[in-house]
Write an enzyme that holds these catalytic residues in place. Structure first.
Site: not given
Length: 308
Positions: A150, A174, A243, A246, A269, A278
């Site tokens: 990120r 995160k 991004h 990514r 994630h 994806y």
């Protein structure tokens, strides 16, 4: 009676001090809930128990009527759900239920992320390394694509986070969650070429991996500008942003390996459904290959009503 504004301040302190969420996330929560409060009548602002589902429903409908996208309205609702959940669970708060849970979220279509194909990524990464800043940007872009970082993770990366003998990098993602992901050979080579320059340029006490020409940490906005600069310099026609690298990393990894769980772990994630988007990109790619190549594909076999 308990006023709603002090409740908001307590909630924001909880997000910052207990949950240790990023300043950006805390700021977004403040903005969303403050917007909702501004639409309340004085009685509801003075007594948290006076806020009900009709207030929430009216607020979300008004935002939609003002032209806000369904995704934005859904975010407002999510922010309010979290805020009132906190209040319901807080000691000494008379609120007994979350009024937002009675209000349906707007339906939003899930947009497939953009990706660069492999040739375009290689074109982007073909950066000369004549100057320290070129070597820095080469390392930056290589690492983005190599490990699916990120933007915030790359901006705050320190040299101690990189284990070059093992080819690994430790990331703080995160929710202050740590993960370790592999680093590719080309990215490690570019980082090695840049490290001596970095240590000469760094004017701070923290051993940041990416610093500006003034010697301080390279901020996210500056990184975005460098990615855009090199996309234009390398002749890429589409908009390129951090991004996007990514997304491209995730799509190319999944296309090659088919291992959804591994890609989920590398991206950090929390929910597998976030990574599953994806797989749709890969199915879309397969469909495009089929349409170009198969003699019975849709492009070359037109259906005529009544012909079958």
């Amino acid at each position: 009676m308990i006023q709603i504004k002090p409740c908001l301040e307590a909630y924001l302190s909880f997000l910052q001090d207990i949950r240790q969420l990023s300043p950006h996330t805390v700021s977004a929560a403040r903005r969303d809930v403050t917007l909702f409060i501004s639409t309340l009548a004085e009685s509801a602002r003075e007594d948290i128990c006076a806020v009900d589902s009709d207030h929430v429903r009216h607020f979300l409908r008004q935002q939609s009527a003002d032209g806000k996208a369904a995704k934005t309205v859904a975010r407002y609702r999510s922010s309010l759900v979290n805020f009132f959940d906190f209040l319901v669970q807080a000691p000494n708060c008379p609120l007994e239920h979350n009024p937002v849970t009675l209000v349906n979220a707007p339906k939003i279509g899930r947009k497939l992320p953009e990706v660069l194909d492999v040739d375009m990524v290689f074109q982007l990464l073909d950066i000369p390394q004549r100057t320290p800043l070129e070597r820095r940007d080469k390392a930056l872009l290589e690492l983005f694509y190599s490990s699916g970082l990120r933007l915030s993770e790359l901006s705050r990366l320190q040299w101690s986070d990189i284990n070059r003998p093992e080819g690994l990098v430790r990331l703080l993602g995160k929710g202050q969650k740590t993960r370790v992901v592999p680093v590719g050979r080309q990215a490690l080579k570019a980082l090695t070429s840049w490290q001596d320059d970095c240590r000469q340029m760094n004017q701070g006490s923290v051993d940041w991996v990416f610093v500006s020409n003034r010697g301080d940490r390279l901020k996210p906005r500056s990184i975005q500008a460098r990615v855009k600069h090199w996309a234009q310099q390398q002749g890429l026609w589409q908009r390129v942003y951090p991004h996007l690298l990514r997304h491209s990393f995730a799509s190319h990894m999944l296309e090659s390996s088919g291992d959804l769980r591994a890609v989920q772990d590398m991206l950090g994630h929390a929910d597998l459904s976030t990574t599953q988007i994806y797989t749709h990109l890969n199915f879309q790619h397969l469909a495009e290959v089929y349409d170009r190549s198969h003699p019975r594909a849709r492009k070359s076999s037109k259906w005529i009503p009544g012909a079958d």
